[in-house]
Scaffold this active site. Structure first.
Site, PDB file in Angstrom:
ATOM      1  CG  ASP A 242      -0.793 -22.520 -20.831  1.00 45.13           C
ATOM      2  OD1 ASP A 242      -1.226 -23.650 -21.154  1.00 45.13           O
ATOM      3  OD2 ASP A 242      -0.357 -21.717 -21.667  1.00 45.13           O
ATOM      4  N   GLY A 268      -5.480 -23.433 -15.324  1.00 43.34           N
ATOM      5  CA  GLY A 268      -6.897 -23.174 -15.552  1.00 43.34           C
ATOM      6  C   GLY A 268      -7.345 -23.497 -16.953  1.00 43.34           C
ATOM      7  CG  PHE A 270      -7.922 -20.001 -22.398  1.00 43.27           C
ATOM      8  CD1 PHE A 270      -8.699 -20.759 -23.245  1.00 43.27           C
ATOM      9  CD2 PHE A 270      -6.574 -19.817 -22.711  1.00 43.27           C
ATOM     10  CE1 PHE A 270      -8.165 -21.344 -24.388  1.00 43.27           C
ATOM     11  CE2 PHE A 270      -6.024 -20.400 -23.854  1.00 43.27           C
ATOM     12  CZ  PHE A 270      -6.823 -21.178 -24.691  1.00 43.27           C
ATOM     13  CG  HIS A 288      -3.187 -17.971 -34.122  1.00 45.72           C
ATOM     14  ND1 HIS A 288      -1.999 -17.889 -34.823  1.00 45.72           N
ATOM     15  CD2 HIS A 288      -2.894 -18.646 -32.975  1.00 45.72           C
ATOM     16  CE1 HIS A 288      -1.049 -18.506 -34.128  1.00 45.72           C
ATOM     17  NE2 HIS A 288      -1.563 -18.961 -33.018  1.00 45.72           N
TER      18      HIS A 288
HETATM   19  C1  LIG Z   1      -0.002 -21.284 -29.433  1.00 45.27           C
HETATM   20  S1  LIG Z   1       0.373 -21.445 -27.730  1.00 45.27           S
HETATM   21  C2  LIG Z   1       0.807 -19.779 -27.317  1.00 45.27           C
HETATM   22  C3  LIG Z   1       1.608 -19.685 -26.063  1.00 45.27           C
HETATM   23  C4  LIG Z   1       2.093 -18.255 -25.700  1.00 45.27           C
HETATM   24  N1  LIG Z   1       1.024 -17.309 -25.536  1.00 45.27           N
HETATM   25  C5  LIG Z   1       3.089 -17.777 -26.728  1.00 45.27           C
HETATM   26  O1  LIG Z   1       2.816 -16.815 -27.452  1.00 45.27           O
HETATM   27  O2  LIG Z   1       4.168 -18.390 -26.812  1.00 45.27           O
HETATM   28  C6  LIG Z   1      -1.246 -21.635 -27.027  1.00 45.27           C
HETATM   29  C7  LIG Z   1      -1.253 -21.808 -25.515  1.00 45.27           C
HETATM   30  O3  LIG Z   1      -2.621 -21.938 -25.071  1.00 45.27           O
HETATM   31  C8  LIG Z   1      -2.646 -22.894 -24.029  1.00 45.27           C
HETATM   32  N2  LIG Z   1      -4.002 -23.443 -23.894  1.00 45.27           N
HETATM   33  C9  LIG Z   1      -4.660 -24.268 -24.757  1.00 45.27           C
HETATM   34  N3  LIG Z   1      -5.895 -24.549 -24.300  1.00 45.27           N
HETATM   35  C10 LIG Z   1      -6.025 -23.899 -23.100  1.00 45.27           C
HETATM   36  C11 LIG Z   1      -7.084 -23.780 -22.162  1.00 45.27           C
HETATM   37  N4  LIG Z   1      -8.251 -24.400 -22.362  1.00 45.27           N
HETATM   38  N5  LIG Z   1      -6.885 -23.004 -21.071  1.00 45.27           N
HETATM   39  C12 LIG Z   1      -5.699 -22.363 -20.860  1.00 45.27           C
HETATM   40  N6  LIG Z   1      -4.652 -22.435 -21.734  1.00 45.27           N
HETATM   41  C13 LIG Z   1      -4.821 -23.184 -22.841  1.00 45.27           C
HETATM   42  C14 LIG Z   1      -1.652 -23.932 -24.503  1.00 45.27           C
HETATM   43  O4  LIG Z   1      -1.242 -24.797 -23.480  1.00 45.27           O
HETATM   44  C15 LIG Z   1      -0.541 -23.039 -25.053  1.00 45.27           C
HETATM   45  O5  LIG Z   1       0.400 -22.720 -24.068  1.00 45.27           O
END
Ligand SMILES: C[S@@+](CC[C@H](N)C(=O)[O-])C[C@H]1O[C@@H](n2cnc3c(N)ncnc32)[C@H](O)[C@@H]1O
Length: 379
Positions: A242, A268, A270, A288
Site C-alpha cells: 500500500d 509501493g 501498484f 472499482h
Molecule cells: C478502497 S481502499 C481498499 C483497501 C482494502 N483493500 C480494503 O478492502 O479494505 C483502496 C486502497 O488502495 C490504496 N492505494 C491507492 N493508490 C495506491 C497506489 N498507487 N499504490 C498502492 N496502493 C494504493 C489506498 O491507500 C487504499 O488503502
C-alpha cells in the site's frame, strides 16, 4: 469520534468479524422477495410521495445516522435504554433536537423505544457502536466529513464533466488528498476497515485458499483481509502493498491481530510494480477506484509479478447486466463522486479488463454479501 478513539475502532472493526453468514441462495431469495415487496409498495404509493420518501430516506436519514454516529449515541446505550434527556446531557446536545433525531431514527428501525419512551439499541444500531466487530461507525463518520460532503456537493459537476469532484475541488485524486491530509486519510482507512469487514468475511467464507502459501494483498489498506486469511489458513504467509502513509498503520494493526510475523509490509505504487513470488494476488475494492486504463495498469503489474500457475482474485461488486435491483448499482454513484471514472463493473467489463492485462477470467463466485470473488489466471 475523536482521533484517540480510532485505534479502538480499528481493533473492533476487525476482531475478526465472525458474523455467521447465511448461504448465498438464501440471501438471494430473501433479496428477491424484498425487491418484489418494494415494487408493490411503489405501485400503491403516489409517485410524488415516492420521490419525497426516496430523498427523505437517503438524504435526511443518512444525515441523522451520521450525526448519531459522531455523537456516539449507540455506545451510550450499551448498558441499556436511556431517555433523550439523559443522552442529550451526556453528549452536550440540545435536548429537543436530539429527541427529534432519535424519534426519526427509531421510525426507520435504527433505534427502538421502550414503552416509557426511553431509546434502546436495535440489531442495526449495534453496528454504530465502536466496539462491535465489523462496526460501521467509522464509515458513517467518514461520510460526514467535509471532503465527502463537498464531493457530493459537486455531483452535478461530475455528471456534466465526468471528472471526480476532488479534481475540481482540490486539484488531485482523493488518494493523493489523503496523503497530504493525514487526518482525512486516517479516517478513510478506518472507514474502509469497517466497510470491508463484510466483503472480507464473505471472501473468507466463499473461496478456498487452502493451497495458497504466499498471498499478496495489493492495496491491502490496514490489513483486515490479510489478518482474516492468515488466521484462517496457518500455512499461508502474506505480503501487503500500500502507500507509505498506510503501511505504518497496517504494521500496528497486524501486530495487534497477532499475525505481523507472517506478513511482509511493502510501501509501493501498484501502478508501477507489485512484489513477485505470490501464488495468489488479491485486490479487494481496488479496481472499482479506477478507470479502465488505470485498472488495466494495476492488473498488468500483477501479471508481471504472478507465477505461471498463480491465481488473480478480485473482491468486488458485480453489476448485473439486466439492471435488476442491486446495491452495487447505487454504490456506483459513490465511486463516481469520489473517484470520477472509478466504477462498479459488469462481469463482461471485468472479463475485458482481465484480457487487456493478460489474464483469463475463470470464475465469478457469488459471496453472501454484495461482493463477488472474481478469479483469473495468467495466459
Ligand atoms: C478502497 S481502499 C481498499 C483497501 C482494502 N483493500 C480494503 O478492502 O479494505 C483502496 C486502497 O488502495 C490504496 N492505494 C491507492 N493508490 C495506491 C497506489 N498507487 N499504490 C498502492 N496502493 C494504493 C489506498 O491507500 C487504499 O488503502
Amino acid at each position: 469520534m475523536t482521533l484517540q478513539d480510532r485505534p479502538r475502532a480499528l481493533q473492533s472493526q476487525s476482531k475478526t468479524f465472525n458474523q455467521k453468514l447465511p448461504p448465498v441462495l438464501v440471501v438471494k431469495l430473501v433479496l428477491s422477495l424484498i425487491n418484489l415487496l418494494a415494487k408493490v409498495r411503489q405501485k400503491v404509493t403516489p409517485p410524488p410521495l415516492t420521490l419525497l420518501e426516496m430523498v427523505g430516506t437517503y438524504t435526511f436519514i443518512s444525515h441523522a445516522i451520521m450525526v448519531a454516529a459522531r455523537l456516539g449515541i449507540a455506545d451510550l446505550l450499551k448498558d441499556g435504554p436511556k431517555s433523550s434527556e439523559e443522552l442529550a446531557q451526556a453528549v452536550e446536545a440540545y435536548p429537543e433536537s436530539l429527541y427529534r433525531l432519535l424519534r426519526a431514527l427509531t421510525n426507520v428501525g435504527v433505534f427502538a423505544q421502550e414503552k416509557d419512551g426511553r431509546f434502546k439499541l436495535t440489531s442495526i444500531s449495534k453496528y454504530l457502536q465502536i466496539d462491535t466487530p465489523g462496526s460501521m461507525r467509522s464509515l458513517m463518520v467518514m461520510c460526514s466529513q467535509e471532503w465527502h460532503h463537498e464531493s457530493w456537493g459537486h455531483f452535478l459537476t461530475s455528471v456534466k464533466t465526468g471528472k471526480a469532484p476532488s479534481e475540481v475541488l482540490y486539484g488531485m485524486n482523493l488518494f493523493q488528498y489523503f496523503e497530504q491530509n493525514p487526518e482525512a486519510g486516517e479516517i478513510f482507512n478506518s472507514a474502509m476497515t469497517g466497510f470491508s469487514a463484510q466483503s472480507t468475511a464473505a471472501v473468507a467464507a466463499t473461496y478456498d485458499f487452502s493451497r495458497v502459501t504466499a498471498i499478496v494483498d495489493v492495496g491491502g489498506g490496514l490489513g483486515t483481509l490479510m489478518a482474516t486469511l492468515l488466521k484462517k489458513y496457518p500455512q499461508m504467509n502474506g505480503v501487503l502493498v500500500d502507500r507509505p502513509h498506510v503501511i505504518a498503520d497496517a504494521r500496528s494493526f497486524l501486530e495487534a491481530e497477532g499475525v505481523a510475523q507472517r506478513c511482509e509490509l511493502v510501501s509501493g505504487n501498484f501502478f508501477e510494480v507489485v512484489p513477485s513470488g505470490g501464488d495468489a494476488y488479491i485486490l479487494q475494492n481496488i479496481i472499482h477506484d479506477w478507470d479502465d486504463e488505470r485498472a488495466t495498469a494495476i492488473l498488468k503489474s500483477c501479471r508481471r509479478a504472478i507465477a505461471a500457475n498463480g491465481k488473480l482474485l478480485l473482491s468486488e461488486m458485480v453489476i448485473p447486466p439486466d439492471n435488476r435491483p442491486y446495491f452495487g448499482t447505487v454504490f456506483d454513484l459513490e465511486m463516481q463522486v469520489l473517484c470520477g471514472s472509478g466504477r462498479e463493473r459488469t462481469e463482461s467489463e471485468f472479463r475485458a479488463l482481465f484480457e487487456a492485462a493478460g489474464f483469463k477470467l475463470t470464475r465469478v463466485i457469488p459471496a453472501p454479501s454484495y461482493s463477488y470473488v472474481i478469479e483469473g489466471v495468467p495466459v
